[in-house]
Each structure stands twice: as structure tokens, then as C-alpha cells.
Design an enzyme around this catalytic site. Structure first.
Site, PDB file in Angstrom:
ATOM      1  N   LYS A   1      -2.216  -5.843  -1.826  1.00 43.45           N
ATOM      2  CA  LYS A   1      -0.893  -5.557  -2.389  1.00 43.45           C
ATOM      3  C   LYS A   1      -0.570  -6.426  -3.593  1.00 43.45           C
ATOM      4  O   LYS A   1       0.075  -5.987  -4.545  1.00 43.45           O
ATOM      5  CB  LYS A   1       0.183  -5.708  -1.336  1.00 43.45           C
ATOM      6  CG  LYS A   1       0.239  -7.099  -0.749  1.00 43.45           C
ATOM      7  CD  LYS A   1       0.778  -7.123   0.649  1.00 43.45           C
ATOM      8  CE  LYS A   1       0.359  -8.432   1.284  1.00 43.45           C
ATOM      9  NZ  LYS A   1      -0.102  -8.306   2.636  1.00 43.45           N
TER      10      LYS A   1
ATOM     11  N   GLU B   1      -3.472   2.669   1.329  1.00 42.41           N
ATOM     12  CA  GLU B   1      -2.454   2.827   2.385  1.00 42.41           C
ATOM     13  C   GLU B   1      -2.173   1.517   3.116  1.00 42.41           C
ATOM     14  O   GLU B   1      -1.036   1.225   3.506  1.00 42.41           O
ATOM     15  CB  GLU B   1      -2.923   3.899   3.365  1.00 42.41           C
ATOM     16  CG  GLU B   1      -1.942   4.247   4.468  1.00 42.41           C
ATOM     17  CD  GLU B   1      -0.691   4.931   3.933  1.00 42.41           C
ATOM     18  OE1 GLU B   1       0.338   4.246   3.872  1.00 42.41           O
ATOM     19  OE2 GLU B   1      -0.737   6.124   3.570  1.00 42.41           O
TER      20      GLU B   1
ATOM     21  N   LYS C   1       5.138  -5.337  -2.214  1.00 44.81           N
ATOM     22  CA  LYS C   1       5.185  -4.026  -1.562  1.00 44.81           C
ATOM     23  C   LYS C   1       6.268  -3.151  -2.179  1.00 44.81           C
ATOM     24  O   LYS C   1       6.092  -1.939  -2.335  1.00 44.81           O
ATOM     25  CB  LYS C   1       5.417  -4.216  -0.064  1.00 44.81           C
ATOM     26  CG  LYS C   1       4.216  -4.866   0.627  1.00 44.81           C
ATOM     27  CD  LYS C   1       4.573  -5.383   2.008  1.00 44.81           C
ATOM     28  CE  LYS C   1       3.362  -5.956   2.729  1.00 44.81           C
ATOM     29  NZ  LYS C   1       3.748  -6.663   3.978  1.00 44.81           N
TER      30      LYS C   1
END
Lengths: 443, 443
Positions: B106, B130, B206
Site C-alpha cells: 500500500k 486487493e 489506503k
């Protein structure tokens, strides 16, 4: 860029919303796809019907769906008519001739999804149906793709908004089923003929679709054990409350060993008590939610609007973007994944807990006799409450002398059914007021 | 069938779980993909480290990731190392040379996702991630695909398990931040250096990824307004309770008009009060949940485990199945969708409600003076509570004579900041005990 051309079959609540969004979002959709979407035609049953002001050329309307599907300039067929026939014939024709299909037709998919999937393979075409289950909630694609590296063990869902509205109203107001149904009909949450919803047919079709995707196995509506909510009473709802539970119409698809130890699938739709602490207990009104348990992922939940023109259209358009992109690059999505071909476990082997309410004679030895029946079928009792008929804070009998409320530990459906059958034969049991499954607790 | 061959970069908690699942589920994965997945190599920093009993040939391990990536027999690179460098160099190399990438990184995606997306286009390779946001929850794929026919207006999420564990503990036990952090560290919910979590860096990364996907716009971590939870006190949590709220670290990405009326994006991470009736309020412990609002779909929620070896591995394997399928048919997924390229709205223009707790002198005219400051900045007050310091059921001052708790209607962050600045200058205001945003209510 050459447009991707669409044939719409049906122009009701969802269809008009799809037409409206295609128009309003045309530029965004074109940017996301890489080419514009263009309406080639809209097949309707009757030409004259008032559909409000639609941003389309009236000449696009036709009453001949098959000719529209067969046109060379149609790339994608969007079906929003519903029902088995003639939809099946149309979609098989479209897919076999290489046209991609986006459909919301849960009844057809649950009855004969195989015909559509086979036709899609034959025609090398895409078949997408996100709108068929839980409306706007992106649920089928996660099951179909995101969770394909995992093993799904159970899917538990509230997938019918009408029954959830009715049960929520019964819980909130203490109303009986008939009264809550009347209210739902008045507010537009239930159709004039509510059979498909209240008898669980709609939920069973969705359960079959979910189970097929989750377990890589073809499951049809006929494989689903189905019970509706028409027998749920205000007293059942009150009993649930007393136990810290609420009653929901659940679809439960689970994978596990059958009585011989072989891997198998069980799919059922029925009302059940669930603890208020369970995330599904708080899903109110016409919302849908689906709880997924997988070996590596653990517990997942998906929540959102399960019906309505705009939410359903959102799902249809999401699928449309995908199939249009696939056509542009000349590929199709992965075929149906049905390789596991697991057997369907009989309902008798389904294991769950039960809440049983009995009107019994108020005399010594009654509890011992009743408990003996449970023990005889190897059904273990977790809790018992006993009280006089007509008590206020206690369980209320229906004309009997006393009432017994028994909650069991987990047992098979067959053992429970046999227990209930034997209880009925006891002369000290005046009546069996209700038998309800209890789901979602610690096991 | 020719296998799809994988290079694993990193073999920590997630990596070992991926290796284990690849082995255990080999037959299922092969059936779903149409070809087996095969490990070509595993790059690790140190060879000797004990990774427990792993079902792989020890000769697969290497300390030379770049050579592994460059091998001709590697089809897909799975990166689970994290951090900006050297991961960026590895993944750009892999993508440019046409190898698909599955990553959970991330920080890199939020810092320089553009470099990866551009390299993927250049090499005609797939880039899936994902696992980078909300662990096992299928969230990015719904945003990236299912909702592409809709317009997402807001994404509100609890995406950091450590801070959610700490805030849940503070809410449940009345503990202060330091005490709850100690407990989280002891139980393994917080790392030895908890900075990335408690200061909101992890959530901000995120948030950038979610905003990019939701709004078709490149958003980086630098675009995210970020505040951590280290300043949240037991008194704040008690105040929230008194208002029927709880405090959560939220990431909020929203799309809407800026001060000139132009469409724009605002992305922020900060603690906020939300009503207990809001679905996010009930997301406890280390769980994650993301609330998505879209024009047609309405409100959606996705819930599940946001971290841990197995849940993260589930997301990695789901991506692996997709990229492996794509390779078999020789296609790649749609590229990054960043066509909208919306501007970032400054934090000062973000609109929300505020909860402000002041220690004030207990004398006539104080409320009038304070209210005047709010009015001067056009910030409308919704509710005021006033009480003596040390009251029990009432707000408690911190050494001042009285305490004022004010909740505003929606106002811009700039107006609120100016209001607080002016309040600080009032000599009747002894101190400003806390300023917290209030989210998730009716607007």
C-alpha cells in the site's frame, strides 16, 4: 471509436433507469470502457405504455425482441424481463450467436443457469448477472473472482427485501404477519401477489445462484429447501425477543461433509432466529446483506440495497462496462466454474439449533416426558423455560395450561423432525405452537 | 497444461501463508485457472531464518530478487515485502518486461502508483493489489469493476485494525490512549513501533488507493489530510458516549464541488465521532469496514478482516487466480482508470460537524462571548452543554471553573480552525480540551 451497441429487453422500473443512466453518464462510461455505449433497440411488450420522459429516440422501441437480438449491429443483450420463457430462448439465441448477455433474471438462472452458461461457452460470449442477487451490492463478482483463491464454507444472507421489511415491522411494532404484509403492500414494498417473496421462492432462486458461485457446483432452485414466512407469528417474534434474538428469512448455503463424510453442499431458505449481536440482525427494512465465511478470509459481510430501479441499474451498468471492455479487446471472462460438482446434502442432514414452543398440561412429570422425547432422538436440550399460560413476562400458552419453550443444541433436521412428530403424539402436549431454527450463534 | 510460474518476493507472515495455501489448494486453484500454479522461486532477505515447515523445495529460496524477477520462466511476480524501495524498482522491472504483478504494497501504491500503472501499460501486464487495502475484504475489485457503471460520491472506511482495536478498547474500558496502546502491543495488535498505525500513515495510504479507484483520479498519500489518534483522550471517548457516539479513525474520500463549484476530490484521515446507530460504529476490534455511497447504488458496506496472514493471503490468491487466467488467454485487465483527473480540494474546504470542549471561566457573559466567536466565522451551533468543573454526569473541566461542550452544524474546516484560533485568544477560555469532527449523521 466504434460504439458497443446494446439491445435492451424490457423497459420497466429497472429498464427505464438503465436508459436514463446510459444517457446521463454517457461520457464517463465511454471513458471507462474506451468506446461509447449505444442503444440499438429496446424490446417492450406494448408500445403505447407511458414510461415517462425517456432520453431516447422513440423509433428504438420494438415489440419483436428476437429480431432485435438477431441484428448484426447488436453486441450486447441486456435482459430485464424476468421469468423462464420466453427469456431463456432469447438469451440462449443471443449467447450462441456470440452476443454478450447482462441479465437480472434470477428465476431463469436458478432454474436453468446451465443452459445459459453452456450457450455462453458455445458462442464464446460473456454472461454477467450481478443484478440478479442483492441488487446493487457487488456480491457475485467477489464470489466469482475475488474469492477464487479461497474456499468458501458458508454463505448466509438476507436477500429478499420484502420479507425483511415485513419481519422488521413485526419486530418493531408487534404486528402479526397479515397486518405487516398489508402495510408493506401499501408502502410498495410488497407486490399485489406477494407469493414469490413471502413463500421464499425469490430467496431460494438467489440462494441457488450464490451456492453455485461459492461452491463451484451447479445448484438449481429445485435443490434448495424452502420455507416462507407466512407461518411466523407475533408470538414467535416475541419469543425471539425474549431470547435476545430477532427473526429473519435467511438463505444459508454451506459446504461440509455429509453423513458419509463426503464433501457436499446444503442450501436452504427459511425463517430463523438470530442473536441481536449478529451483524445480520441489524439489517433492517428493505436492505440486503450477505455474510460469507471462507477458510482463509474468515468472515466477510456485504451490505446494501437489494432492489429498486436505480440500485439494480447500478449493477447492470457495472456488468455492461465489463462486457463492453471485453468485447473491445476481443476476450471473454472466465467461464462458469462448476468443476467441483459437489452433491447436494439432504435437508435432513442440515445441522442447526431449534427453538420449540409447546402448550402442555400443567402437571407433574410433563417436563420429564418431553425431555425424554428429545433424548430419544439424541437431541440435546440447551435451555428450558416453563410458565403458566397467560403469564406476562413469561411464555404464554395458547389455551393450554402451561407453556414450555425449549432451545436445543445443534441437531440434524431429521432428528428434530422426528422429535416434533413424537411430541405431537404425547397426550400431555396440547399443541406445538412453533418450531423455529436458531442460526448465527456460537457453535 | 503448461503451469503459470510465480516468483514470490518476501516470505514473512503473509508469504508463508501464500505458500501454504498454494500447496493445500493446488488442485482447486488449477481447476479454477485451467492450469497449475507453480513456484519458480522465493526471494528472501536472509536464507537461514526459521519459517516453520514450508511445503516447498528449499532450493527455491534466493537472496537475489532481481535475478529471480528477470528469469524467463517467471510469469507472475507476487510482492509481499512492502516499503518504497527497493520494491518499486523490482515491480517496475517486472511489469515493463511483461510479467504480471500481485502486490500488497500500500505504501508504494499510495506514494507512486503511477510508476507501477505506467509500467504495466508499457509491458502490457496486469497489476492487482486487493490485499493492499482492507485485507481479505473484496473491496478494490468492486470499486475497480462492479461500480464502474455508477458514480461513487463518498468512501468512508475503518481501514486500520490497530487503531480500531485501541479505540474499541478505550471505548469499552475507559482506558486512555497510552494504556490501550500498551495492551494492543502486548496482544500483538500493534507493532513495536506503532507510528505508521497510530499516526494515520497506514490509513492515509489506503485512503489514497481507495480515492484513486473510486474517483478515476490519481491520488497520492501526499494529497491526504492526515491526523492520528494519539491525542484522543479518555475524556473525548466519554464525551462521545454522552452524545450517543463512539470515536473511530476514519478515512473519508469524497467527491463534490469545491469553493468555485468545480468537481473535486477531498481525502482525509482523522479520528471522528460517529453515532452508535451508524453501521461503522459497530465495527469492533481489529475488523475493517468500508462504507461506499454511489449515486445509483445508494449505500453499500463491505466488512471483514483487514489484516493477518491468512486473510491477506486470501486476497493475494484471488488476484493470482485472475492474473493467471488472463495470462492463459493472453489478455490483460483494463488499465488504471484515471481519466477524470479531478483536482484535490484543500482540507480547509472540507465540510463536517465539530464537537468542541472548552474549559471556561464560570461567570456571566461567557456563553455569549463564545457564541459570538462562532457566529463571527459563520459557524452555526447545534447544541451546547454547560456545567461546573468536576460534575459527575455533566462535562468535566480540566482545572477551569466550568466546561462548555459545543456541537456545530456543518461548517468548513477553515472556518472551524479560525473559530478555534479566536477562542484561544479569549481570556475567559482557559483551554480548549478537544476538537473532534462528527461524521456519519444526517446532514
Amino acid at each position: 471509436m466504434k460504439p458497443v451497441r446494446l439491445a435492451l429487453l424490457g423497459c420497466g422500473t429497472v429498464g427505464t433507469e438503465v436508459v436514463r443512466l446510459l444517457h446521463e453518464q454517457a461520457a464517463d462510461l465511454a471513458a471507462r470502457i474506451g468506446a461509447p455505449l449505444e442503444l440499438a433497440g429496446i424490446a417492450v411488450r406494448r408500445m403505447g405504455r407511458d414510461r415517462g420522459p425517456l432520453p431516447v429516440n422513440p423509433e428504438l422501441f420494438t415489440t419483436d425482441p428476437l429480431s432485435l437480438i438477431k441484428r448484426d449491429d447488436v453486441d450486447v443483450v441486456v435482459e430485464m424481463v424476468g421469468g423462464i420463457e420466453p427469456a431463456r430462448g432469447w438469451l440462449v439465441e443471443a449467447l450462441r450467436s456470440g452476443k454478450s448477455v447482462v441479465t437480472a433474471n434470477k428465476a431463469l438462472l436458478a432454474e436453468d443457469g446451465a443452459a445459459l452458461h453452456d450457450a455462453a461457452v458455445e458462442g464464446r460470449a460473456d454472461l454477467y448477472y450481478e443484478a440478479a442477487v442483492a441488487g446493487a451490492i457487488p456480491l457475485l463478482r467477489p464470489l466469482r473472482e475475488s474469492l477464487h483463491g479461497d474456499t468458501v464454507t458458508q454463505v448466509t444472507g438476507i436477500v429478499n427485501g420484502t420479507t425483511n421489511y415485513i419481519l422488521s415491522a413485526m419486530d418493531a411494532t408487534g404486528a402479526g404477519f397479515a397486518e405487516a404484509l398489508d402495510q408493506a403492500t401499501e408502502l410498495g414494498y410488497a407486490e399485489a401477489d406477494p407469493t414469490a417473496d413471502v413463500e421464499g421462492f425469490d430467496a431460494a432462486a438467489k440462494a441457488a445462484i450464490l451456492a453455485s458461485l461459492a461452491f463451484h457446483t451447479r445448484v438449481t432452485a429445485a435443490d434448495v429447501h424452502r420455507e416462507g414466512i407466512t407461518e411466523v407469528t407475533a408470538a414467535d417474534v416475541a419469543s425471539a425477543r425474549a431470547m435476545g434474538c430477532t427473526i429473519k428469512l435467511l438463505c444459508i448455503a454451506s459446504r461440509g461433509p455429509d453423513s458419509t463424510g463426503a464433501d457436499s453442499v446444503s442450501v436452504r431458505v427459511h425463517p430463523a432466529m438470530i442473536p441481536l449481536s449478529h451483524p445480520l440482525a441489524r439489517v433492517g427494512d428493505a436492505f440486503n446483506a450477505v455474510f460469507v465465511e471462507a477458510v482463509a478470509a474468515g468472515q466477510l459481510m456485504f451490505y446494501g440495497r437489494g432492489a429498486g430501479g436505480a440500485p439494480t441499474a447500478s449493477a447492470v451498468l457495472g456488468d455492461l462496462v465489463t462486457v463492453a471492455r471485453n468485447r473491445l479487446v476481443g476476450v471473454r471472462a472466465a467461464s462458469e466454474s462448476a468443476y467441483a460438482a459437489l452433491p447436494i446434502r439432504p435437508m435432513g442432514e442440515a445441522r442447526t439449533r431449534y427453538h420449540i414452543s409447546l402448550d402442555v398440561a400443567d402437571r407433574p412429570g410433563v417436563l420429564a416426558a418431553v425431555a425424554g422425547v428429545f433424548a430419544g432422538h439424541d437431541v440435546s436440550i440447551a435451555t428450558v423455560r416453563q410458565g403458566p399460560a397467560g403469564g406476562t413476562d413469561r411464555p404464554v400458552g395458547r389455551g393450554g395450561d402451561a407453556v414450555l419453550v425449549i432451545v436445543t443444541h445443534e441437531a440434524t433436521d431429521a432428528a428434530l423432525a422426528a422429535t416434533v412428530e413424537d411430541l405431537r403424539r404425547l397426550d400431555i402436549v396440547r399443541s406445538i405452537a412453533s418450531v423455529l431454527r436458531v442460526e448465527g450463534g456460537d457453535r
